[in-house]
Scaffold this active site. Structure first.
Site, PDB file in Angstrom:
ATOM      1  N   GLU A  35      -5.152  -8.497   0.464  1.00 35.75           N
ATOM      2  CA  GLU A  35      -5.938  -8.149   1.647  1.00 35.75           C
ATOM      3  C   GLU A  35      -7.391  -7.956   1.256  1.00 35.75           C
ATOM      4  OE1 GLU A  35      -4.838  -4.854   4.165  1.00 35.75           O
ATOM      5  OE2 GLU A  35      -2.696  -5.329   4.026  1.00 35.75           O
ATOM      6  N   GLU A  86       0.807  -1.222   0.000  1.00 36.67           N
ATOM      7  CA  GLU A  86       0.000   0.000   0.000  1.00 36.67           C
ATOM      8  C   GLU A  86       0.843   1.277   0.000  1.00 36.67           C
ATOM      9  OE1 GLU A  86      -4.134  -1.652   1.970  1.00 36.67           O
ATOM     10  OE2 GLU A  86      -2.942  -0.202   3.108  1.00 36.67           O
TER      11      GLU A  86
END
Length: 479
Positions: free
Chosen positions: A379, A170
Site C-alpha cells: 500500500e 497491518e
C-alpha cells in the site's frame, strides 16, 4: 547516497493497486455472508464520519467486472484484494458458504482473463462477529485454530491460480486501534490485553504461513506491515534514544517476530517491568520461528518524528484526525519512551499525515539491511478531497505528484540495493475510508458515492488514472 544513474525497475515489476473487502464490496448481508466486527461497530453512533457504513461501500460485489475491465484498460499488472472471512464462513468456522467462494473465484478468474496477477490478502481487519461474541476473537488463543482452518480453505480453493498471498494486513494497526486507542472494533483500551491479542495474531500469522507451504508450495506469502520509520526530532542524544525506542516498539516489535520469531529484548524487558508483556506458552516460540515469510509486505504512508517524553509526559490519548480538518491531530506518546512531534521539514495532508517520499526509501533500506527479505509495497497512496469538474474531469494533480515522488524513491532504493518486486497503490477505485467515510478519496477511479443521499456509483477515470497507465507502459521510466 546520490546516484549518477538509477537502475531501471525489473522487467517483471508488478505495477498494481489494492483494496480491502469491507471498504469496496458492499453486499454486507448478501448471498449468505455473516456479520463482521465492522458491520456491527459502524452502527455505534459517533464511530464514523456522518455514520457511514460499508453496507454498500462502492458495491464492488456487483461491479467487479466493470472495475476489472478498467484495471485491464489501465494495464495493471497486479491487484491486491482481501477476502471477507465472514463471506466464506458466516460464523467464522463450521459451515462453508459456497456462494462466498464462488464470488472470489469469479474475481480471480476475471483478473487472470485480463493477465492481472491476483494477490490475495487473507485478513484485512473484518473479523466474523460470531467469533468476537463466542470467545472474544483475537483475545483468545482459539482464534489461532480458526484462522488456520480459514486459511487452508482459501489455499485449497484459490492456490492453483493465486501465487502471491498476504497473511495479515497491518496487524500493528488493527490490534493497536482495537485494544489501545479504541478507535477500531472492539473499542477497548487495555495495554496488557493489546500485547496479548498481538501475540495471538503473531501465532495465527505464523501458522498460516507454515500451512501455506503444504498447500501452495510454488507460491509466496508474507504479512503486510504498516511501516512508519522513526526519525529523531533533533541530534540531542535523548531524542535519538526516543526514536530508537519508537523504532523498536512500533516497528521491530512486529517485523522481528515475522522474520526471526523473536521479540526485541529491550522492549520485552520494558513490558515485563510494566507488567504488560504477553503470556507465552510452550511451543509458541517454536511456531513463530516456523512462520518465516517469503517477503515483507510494506504499507507506507508516512514517517513519524519523535522526541524525549518524560515519565509524566503525554500518553496515547491524543486526538486523531478523522475529519480532514488540517492541524487537528494531537501528538501522542508513551511516558518514559517517546513522544511524537511535528517535522518542520515535511508537508502534511489534510488528515495530518506527513508527506515524505524519502522516508519510503529509508524504510526500504532499513528492512533490507535488517531482514534481508524481498519487499512488496502493498500500500501507498494519498487520501484527499477530490472534485468532479463540470466537464466530468477529476484533476487530481496532487495525487500524481505524491505517487510520482514515491515511485522515484522506490527506484532510488532499488539502486541502493533493495529488492522490491511490486508496488500496489492504495487504491484502484475510491472506497470507504474506515473512519472518514467517502470524503477521503484515494482511487485512480472516482466513484459517485457520498455520505448522504442516494448516488449512482458511476465510475469516472481521474487524471491520475491516465498518468499511471503511462507509468506502467514505460515500466516506471515516464513519471
Amino acid at each position: 547516497m546520490i546516484h549518477n544513474e538509477l537502475k531501471a525497475f525489473p522487467k517483471d515489476f508488478l505495477w498494481g493497486a489494492a483494496s480491502a473487502a469491507y471498504q469496496v464490496e458492499g453486499a454486507w448481508d448478501f448471498d449468505g455472508k455473516g456479520m463482521s466486527n465492522w458491520d456491527k461497530f459502524v452502527r455505534i453512533p459517533g464511530k464514523t464520519f456522518k455514520g457511514t457504513t460499508g453496507d454498500v461501500a462502492v458495491d464492488h460485489y456487483h461491479h467487479y467486472k466493470e472495475d476489472i475491465a478498467l484495471m485491464a484498460e489501465m494495464g495493471l499488472k497486479t491487484y491486491r484484494f482481501s477476502i471477507a472471512w465472514s463471506r466464506i464462513y458466516p460464523t467464522g468456522s463450521g459451515e462453508l458458504n459456497q456462494k462466498g467462494l464462488d464470488f472470489y473465484n469469479n474475481i480471480i478468474d476475471e483478473l487472470m482473463k485480463h493477465n492481472i496477477e491476483p494477490i490475495v490478502t487473507i485478513y484485512h481487519w473484518d473479523l466474523p462477529q460470531a467469533l468476537q461474541d463466542a470467545y472474544g476473537g483475537w483475545e483468545s488463543r482459539q482464534i489461532i485454530e480458526d484462522f488456520k482452518n480459514y486459511s487452508i480453505t482459501l489455499y485449497k480453493a484459490f492456490g492453483d491460480r493465486v501465487k502471491y498471498w498476504v497473511s495479515l494486513n497491518e496487524q500493528n494497526i488493527f490490534t493497536r486501534l482495537g485494544y489501545q486507542t479504541a478507535l477500531h472494533p472492539p473499542g477497548i483500551k487495555d495495554d496488557k490485553l493489546f500485547y496479548q491479542v498481538n501475540h495471538h495474531a503473531n501465532l495465527a500469522n505464523a501458522i498460516a504461513i507454515k500451512e501455506f507451504r503444504k498447500y501452495v508450495p510454488d507460491g509466496k506469502i508474507g504479512p503486510s506491515f504498516a511501516y512508519s520509520p522513526a526519525y529523531a526530532a533533533t541530534s540531542k542524544p535523548e531524542d535519538i534514544l526516543a526514536a530508537e525506542n519508537a523504532e523498536e516498539l512500533s516497528n521491530h516489535w512486529w517485523m522481528d517476530v515475522y522474520t526471526w520469531g523473536e521479540y526485541p529484548k529491550s522492549m520485552w524487558d520494558y513490558l515485563k517491568r510494566e507488567g504488560i508483556a504477553p503470556q507465552i506458552e510452550e511451543g509458541d516460540l517454536t511456531l513463530l520461528k516456523e512462520g518465516k515469510p517469503d517477503f515483507m509486505g510494506v504499507n507506507y504512508y508516512q514517517t513519524t518524528t519523535y522526541e524525549k517524553n518524560p515519565l509524566d509526559g503525554v500518553t496515547l490519548e491524543g486526538r486523531f484526525n478523522t475529519t480532514g480538518e488540517k492541524g487537528t491531530m494531537q501528538d501522542t506518546g508513551i511516558p518514559g519512551l517517546f513522544k511524537t512531534t511535528p517535522n518542520e521539514y515535511l508537508e502534511r495532508t489534510n488528515w495530518d499525515w506527513n508527506i515524505d517520499p524519502q522516508g519510503l526509501r529509508i524504510g526500504l533500506r532499513r528492512i533490507t539491511n535488517r531482514y534481508k527479505l524481498p519487499i512488496l509495497i502493498s500500500e501507498n497512496g494519498l487520501g484527499e478531497y477530490d472534485k468532479v469538474e463540470k466537464n466530468g474531469e477529476v484533476n487530481d494533480d496532487y495525487r500524481i505528484a505524491y505517487i510520482s515522488t514515491h515511485v522515484k524513491a522506490i527506484q532510488e532504493a532499488i539502486a541502493d540495493g533493495t529488492e522490491v518486486f511490486g508496488y500496489c497503490v492504495w487504491s484502484f477505485t475510491d472506497l470507504l475510508s474506515w473512519l472518514n467515510g467517502f470524503q477521503k478519496r484515494y482511487g485512480f477511479v472516482y466513484v459517485n458515492q457520498h455520505e448522504e443521499g442516494e448516488h449512482d456509483l458511476k465510475r469516472l477515470k481521474k487524471k491520475s488514472y491516465h498518468w499511471y497507465k503511462k507509468v506502467i507502459e514505460s515500466n516506471g521510466e515516464v513519471l
